[in-house]
Design an enzyme around this catalytic site. Sequence first.
Site, PDB file in Angstrom:
ATOM      1  CD  GLU A 358       2.112   3.907 -27.916  1.00  0.00           C
ATOM      2  OE1 GLU A 358       2.371   2.811 -27.401  1.00  0.00           O
ATOM      3  OE2 GLU A 358       2.220   4.981 -27.308  1.00  0.00           O
ATOM      4  CB  THR A 486       0.694   6.241 -12.794  1.00  0.00           C
ATOM      5  OG1 THR A 486       0.147   5.995 -14.092  1.00  0.00           O
ATOM      6  CG2 THR A 486       2.020   6.972 -12.916  1.00  0.00           C
TER       7      THR A 486
END
Length: 532
Positions: A358, A486
């Site tokens: 992440e 997106t």
Amino acid sequence: MPRLSCIVLLLGLSSSSWAGVTVQVPGLTVPASYASRLTDAQTLFTTSYAAYKQFAFGHDDLSPVSKSFSDGRNGWGASIVDAMPTMVVMGLDDLFEEAVNFTAGIDFSKSKTGDTVSLFETTIRYVGGLLSSYELSGEQFPILVTKAQQVADKMAFAWTGTHDLPYGFMNFATNKPTIATSNIAEAGTLTLEWATLSKYTNNVTYGNLAARSAKHIATLAAPLPGLSAQGIDPTSGNAVGSYVTWGGGSDSYFEYLIKYARLTNTADTTFIDTWKTAVDSSIRTLLRNSTVGNHLYLADFDGTQIRHVGSHLACFYAGNWLLGGKLLQNQTIIDIALQLNEGCWNTYASTVTGIGPEAFAYISSDGSFTGGSAPTAAQTAFYNQHGYYITSSAYIQRPEVLESNFHAWRITGDTKYLDRAASAIDAFNKFLPAPAAFAGLNNVNSANGGLIDDMESFWFAEVLKYLYLTFDDPSHISLDEYVFNTECQPFKAPPALDAYTGSGTLVPAKPFKAQSGVVPQFSPLSKVARPQ
Ligand SMILES: *[C@@H]1O[C@H](CO)[C@@H](O)[C@H](O)[C@H]1NC(C)=O
Ligand SMILES: *[C@@H]1O[C@H](CO)[C@@H](O)[C@H](O)[C@H]1NC(C)=O
Ligand SMILES: *[C@@H]1O[C@H](CO)[C@@H](O)[C@H](O)[C@H]1NC(C)=O
Ligand SMILES: *[C@@H]1O[C@H](CO)[C@@H](O)[C@H](O)[C@H]1NC(C)=O
């Protein structure tokens, strides 16, 4: 009438031979040896969706470990709506028809889970999913536009008075926004979806609201030329704080500047000029090489200092710069984008699972400041081997590294990108299996770090669509014919212009004074991180 279609085809071919800038390698094909990978990507989707139908149908997300569900996106069935365009792309017509039927019954007039609705998340997932699947399925199901319009009409109340910027969250019970600091991703990632809604409803208001917001951000003074501060106050219209990043909270505002210019071919040069300036200033100020391995990253800037950090979310930048570099026909941008893509791919290639983390950090010739704690001994050892160290070890089924890898394949034709996508499929099949379909990981650098009990709707919308399209015929959903939102939802673009130049100048720097205010904190567990 074969003769007629033949003429139409010839006309189509001849016009495309003189029209417009191209993005993809012309005539690109996927070697036959990768055919099984297309099936692999589709199987990941059908397995995941079957589990969602069994344990979570009608809810937002499947909980793949507990075989249950959660409703983090207002309970309208986010996974169904977000997955619809992928179903059309993969030719899964029965699933798609069932999803359209479900969608026809969604009541967007009220939230099923509390009253607060995110303008950003609802736009990219619900409005994006509805309008993209409407287009991809040949405009056969007008109910999809009707539903997009229903939810957008509620969200339009996020713009109050004469303010250019919308508030980030709406109360659907009262039609009043939550009066709070927002960020440029929330206010600047609406243009593709709302312009498309205007096109199909013949109501220009939607597109105008979204474009006005993005333009307002683009014309504010910024901490670095073209690189707006992340925080923004819709009441005053001013920037809040002076944090600059291509990561969460800012990311897709930058992404949409160039994509909106391509989707609309607008004569308004603000969008291209600002994107070019943002990229130019990033190259001058934010590019950093790691002292180990010489990997290239885009750092953050906190208004005073460079922060040597990176994230899975920010790794969309390589694909976005490849697209923009091709449209602007600027080889410098393309070459740097390919190096940035290598840096991001290295975060996958170097972990135990073959999946990237992440968030991460690194050291460059100008130091190692991150704004957080210094690396531990274990992080330093990892850095000395791999040229970055992990600061947040989870994988929550994000797409961005594979999104950039997809762009690199379509734009260069180098089959190493197909091999990388294949290795990601293998890693997913090895490490993500859960009691029901596939889960996220707590720790990408451990073979048994445990699973995260959530399957995000963007697993269906983004990860599996980007993987599938990587192995699909490149003329299907070509980057020369579609612009992706997106959330990886494709929108049909008009023929490309001969050149995308903007005004030919960069946006001049304006004196910037940081406004005080609560600088938003970002949760790592949303699509583009949002304020708590
Ligand atoms: C969708 O609804 C239509 C009309 O009610 C019905 O004919 C059709 O069978 C349904 N399709 C699916 C896949 O449920
Ligand atoms: C267009 O949409 C806006 C936003 O929802 C709405 O306020 C307006 O009434 C609509 N205009 C027309 C002509 O329907
Ligand atoms: C290409 O982009 C780079 C980086 O922004 C810039 O320095 C250069 O002037 C651009 N080249 C052209 C021909 O515009
Ligand atoms: C990073 O390293 C490469 C290869 O040595 C070099 O071409 C590039 O200029 C470096 N970039 C930065 C920002 O230091």
